[in-house]
Design an enzyme around this catalytic site. Structure first.
Site, PDB file in Angstrom:
ATOM      1  N   MET A 125     -16.947  32.759  17.722  1.00 31.82           N
ATOM      2  CA  MET A 125     -16.198  33.632  16.805  1.00 31.82           C
ATOM      3  C   MET A 125     -16.752  35.053  16.811  1.00 31.82           C
ATOM      4  O   MET A 125     -16.837  35.690  15.767  1.00 31.82           O
ATOM      5  CB  MET A 125     -16.241  33.064  15.374  1.00 31.82           C
ATOM      6  CG  MET A 125     -15.476  31.757  15.254  1.00 31.82           C
ATOM      7  SD  MET A 125     -15.660  30.971  13.647  1.00 31.82           S
ATOM      8  CE  MET A 125     -17.063  29.909  13.940  1.00 31.82           C
TER       9      MET A 125
ATOM     10  N   LYS B 214      -6.001  29.237  10.008  1.00 29.51           N
ATOM     11  CA  LYS B 214      -5.621  30.647  10.147  1.00 29.51           C
ATOM     12  C   LYS B 214      -4.442  30.842  11.097  1.00 29.51           C
ATOM     13  O   LYS B 214      -4.322  30.171  12.102  1.00 29.51           O
ATOM     14  CB  LYS B 214      -6.805  31.434  10.700  1.00 29.51           C
ATOM     15  CG  LYS B 214      -7.950  31.505   9.737  1.00 29.51           C
ATOM     16  CD  LYS B 214      -8.915  32.594  10.176  1.00 29.51           C
ATOM     17  CE  LYS B 214     -10.215  32.457   9.432  1.00 29.51           C
ATOM     18  NZ  LYS B 214     -11.150  31.548  10.103  1.00 29.51           N
TER      19      LYS B 214
ATOM     20  N   ASP C   7      -5.501  22.158  12.898  1.00 34.45           N
ATOM     21  CA  ASP C   7      -5.913  23.563  12.888  1.00 34.45           C
ATOM     22  C   ASP C   7      -4.965  24.333  13.786  1.00 34.45           C
ATOM     23  O   ASP C   7      -4.678  23.901  14.903  1.00 34.45           O
ATOM     24  CB  ASP C   7      -7.327  23.688  13.486  1.00 34.45           C
ATOM     25  CG  ASP C   7      -8.379  23.707  12.402  1.00 34.45           C
ATOM     26  OD1 ASP C   7      -8.008  23.822  11.225  1.00 34.45           O
ATOM     27  OD2 ASP C   7      -9.569  23.583  12.742  1.00 34.45           O
TER      28      ASP C   7
HETATM   29  N1  SAH Z   1     -15.579  23.410  16.648  1.00 37.85           N
HETATM   30  C1  SAH Z   1     -15.312  24.367  17.686  1.00 37.85           C
HETATM   31  C2  SAH Z   1     -15.620  25.784  17.269  1.00 37.85           C
HETATM   32  C3  SAH Z   1     -14.764  26.302  16.198  1.00 37.85           C
HETATM   33  S1  SAH Z   1     -15.035  27.979  15.891  1.00 37.85           S
HETATM   34  C4  SAH Z   1     -16.073  23.983  18.912  1.00 37.85           C
HETATM   35  O1  SAH Z   1     -16.938  23.102  18.848  1.00 37.85           O
HETATM   36  O2  SAH Z   1     -15.811  24.529  19.958  1.00 37.85           O
HETATM   37  C5  SAH Z   1     -13.851  28.768  16.901  1.00 37.85           C
HETATM   38  C6  SAH Z   1     -14.536  29.493  18.000  1.00 37.85           C
HETATM   39  O3  SAH Z   1     -14.846  28.609  19.044  1.00 37.85           O
HETATM   40  C7  SAH Z   1     -13.703  30.561  18.656  1.00 37.85           C
HETATM   41  O4  SAH Z   1     -13.725  31.779  17.923  1.00 37.85           O
HETATM   42  C8  SAH Z   1     -14.399  30.710  19.968  1.00 37.85           C
HETATM   43  O5  SAH Z   1     -15.584  31.449  19.848  1.00 37.85           O
HETATM   44  C9  SAH Z   1     -14.802  29.277  20.272  1.00 37.85           C
HETATM   45  N2  SAH Z   1     -13.818  28.593  21.119  1.00 37.85           N
HETATM   46  C10 SAH Z   1     -12.988  27.608  20.776  1.00 37.85           C
HETATM   47  N3  SAH Z   1     -12.262  27.207  21.858  1.00 37.85           N
HETATM   48  C11 SAH Z   1     -12.656  27.964  22.876  1.00 37.85           C
HETATM   49  C12 SAH Z   1     -12.286  28.036  24.253  1.00 37.85           C
HETATM   50  N4  SAH Z   1     -11.385  27.245  24.768  1.00 37.85           N
HETATM   51  N5  SAH Z   1     -12.915  28.948  25.019  1.00 37.85           N
HETATM   52  C13 SAH Z   1     -13.854  29.756  24.522  1.00 37.85           C
HETATM   53  N6  SAH Z   1     -14.235  29.737  23.242  1.00 37.85           N
HETATM   54  C14 SAH Z   1     -13.651  28.856  22.428  1.00 37.85           C
END
Ligand code: SAH
Length: 485
Positions: free
Chosen positions: A393, A280, A258
């Site tokens: 998100m 994306k 990703d």
């Molecule tokens: N599978 C991932 C989520 C994917 S959706 C998980 O479990 O974390 C992607 C969203 O995850 C982003 O838009 C944001 O809201 C959050 N995200 C991912 N990495 C992040 C980080 N390091 N800090 C804060 N939010 C994060």
């Protein structure tokens, strides 16, 4: 073996059926599925037979059925390949048998084996595949048993495999010149991913599998299938990778990544692994889920150990059900390796627990990126009953979120804590409230991945707020508000 089973080509066959009642109808129902020309002679015809004889009378009908309304004449058997005596009138049926025998035409006198040159077997039909079952008239019940057994065993669309095999026969022949090679390819097509895709009605999957099998044969590759691991790469800090994820990264032949995954994490992957970036990317069209599924499947069918790298935990807003099901469809071994999700990483790093004894018994994880609405309107009720939630998100939709909550009666002074780039060097923590959320996101220029906690508060839990916490500059807000006005 008194009776010898054969399959007759009915393309040029003319069949005579004598009779216009129930017995004739039963035979006609079966015969109408062939490509024969069928002539039916009787003084009168049941309505059902008349319907069957109309060109559109029977959905499956291939045969041309011609009804002749008059008494049987011995000359009717001339020029026919098969004759059925099915009039339910013994005298007439015996005359039909006699005329057919005299003309040397094979005859069947329904349910009267001693006068039959041939009998019709019991059939399991999966056009173009048919199984004929015969007991030489000794025990029709046994034939029924076998038929039921096979009917249960063979999927209803099993014949589709036959149709597809016919469709690709020339292609396989032209691409694989050695006879032995072709045999190997056919064995794999009829057993493996191609078969599963055809039976699942997935034509693009079938084409993909066909190509993969042909390529595997041409390249002389082991046809042993590869495997897929769907791994959670955590929130970005490599220290938060699990040992298992680390091990998978080391073993990978192919990484399907990703674009949101932090590049630092990938430093832990095998250097010579092939890297495919999906998902994306700003300003470029994103890879569709369908394309991602195909990439994974194609690489695994080619024999590679594929590691699909996802941010956070793959089971949380990771869309893995589609990837899992694509792997399962192709019989590819697949493993899921959990990771630390953004909510967990953020909560740990800012020392604000997601649940607290006596205070918060649950936390809800929400995504704002749904097709219909940004956030379910009943989350306001969550807040009223003291249940906090984390929004993934959501930053880009801050204005919509704030508006939805206001409309559904939420207390707009509820605290919102935003953690951007949780666990990473660039981590930021911002505190605001539901009302000021859109403005805060704007004025604080939150551009990295960020998670929002709504309804969790240090104060309520009796904890000291993280000293790094940033609050919106009041001046900033006022100037922004003024500009808006
Ligand atoms: N599978 C991932 C989520 C994917 S959706 C998980 O479990 O974390 C992607 C969203 O995850 C982003 O838009 C944001 O809201 C959050 N995200 C991912 N990495 C992040 C980080 N390091 N800090 C804060 N939010 C994060």
């Amino acid at each position: 073996m008194k009776y010898f089973p054969i399959y007759l080509d009915t393309g040029d066959l003319r069949i005579l059926v004598v009779g216009g009642g129930e017995t004739a109808l039963q035979k006609l129902r079966l015969l109408s599925k062939t490509e024969a020309t069928i002539v039916v002679v009787a003084e009168s015809f049941d309505e059902e037979i008349q319907k069957l004889a109309q060109p559109s009378g029977n959905g499956n009908s291939l045969a041309a059925i011609e009804l002749i309304t008059r008494p049987f004449d011995a000359s009717d058997v001339i020029g026919k390949g098969l004759v059925y005596a099915a009039s339910d009138n013994e005298g007439l049926d015996l005359r039909v048998v006699k005329a057919a025998k005299a003309a040397g035409v094979l005859v069947n006198y329904v349910d009267t084996p001693e006068h039959c040159d041939f009998i019709t077997p019991s059939l399991v039909e999966r056009d173009p595949i048919t199984v004929a079952i015969g007991t030489e008239g000794t025990a029709p019940l046994l034939a029924r048993e076998i038929k039921a057994l096979l009917d249960r065993q063979l999927p209803a669309n099993f014949g589709e495999l036959g149709k597809q095999a016919k469709r690709i026969r020339n292609l396989v022949k032209s691409r694989i010149t050695s006879g032995k090679g072709r045999l190997r390819v056919w064995e794999r097509l009829m057993q493996g991913a191609f078969r599963r895709a055809v039976l699942a009605g997935d034509s693009s999957g079938a084409d993909l599998a066909l190509e993969a099998e042909i390529m595997a044969e041409l390249e002389g590759k082991e046809t042993e299938k590869g495997s897929v691991a769907l791994i959670g790469a955590g929130p970005g800090n490599p220290e938060l990778l699990t040992l298992k994820a680390h091990q998978k990264l080391q073993e990978a032949d192919v990484l399907v990544i990703d674009r949101l995954v932090n590049p630092q994490v990938l430093d832990y992957a095998r250097r010579d692994a092939k890297r495919i970036y999906v998902g994306k990317q700003a300003g470029k069209p994103s890879t569709s889920q369908e394309e991602i599924n195909q990439t994974i499947v194609r690489e695994a069918l080619g024999g590679a150990r594929v590691v699909r790298v996802k941010g956070g935990d793959p089971n949380i807003f990771g869309r893995i059900q589609e990837e899992l099901s694509a792997c399962q469809l192709f019989g590819i071994e697949v493993e899921v390796v959990p990771g630390i999700s953004a909510a967990q990483a953020a909560s740990a790093s800012i020392k604000l627990p997601l649940t607290a004894r006596g205070e918060h018994r649950s936390i809800t994880l929400l995504t704002a990126a749904t097709r219909d609405k940004v956030i379910p309107s009943d989350v306001a009720d969550f807040l009223k009953s003291g249940r906090p939630f984390a929004i993934y998100m959501g930053v880009k939709l801050a204005a919509d979120i704030s508006e939805t909550l206001e409309k559904s009666g939420a207390d707009m002074s509820t605290e919102v804590i935003i953690v951007e780039n949780a666990s990473q060097k660039e981590e930021r923590i911002i505190s605001t409230n539901l009302r000021d959320l859109p403005l805060s996101v704007k004025s604080m220029k939150i551009n990295g991945p960020a998670i929002m906690f709504v309804g969790l508060s240090y104060e309520e839990m009796g904890l000291t707020a993280d000293p790094r916490i940033e609050t919106m500059e009041l001046n900033n807000v006022i100037s922004l508000t003024r500009r808006a006005i």
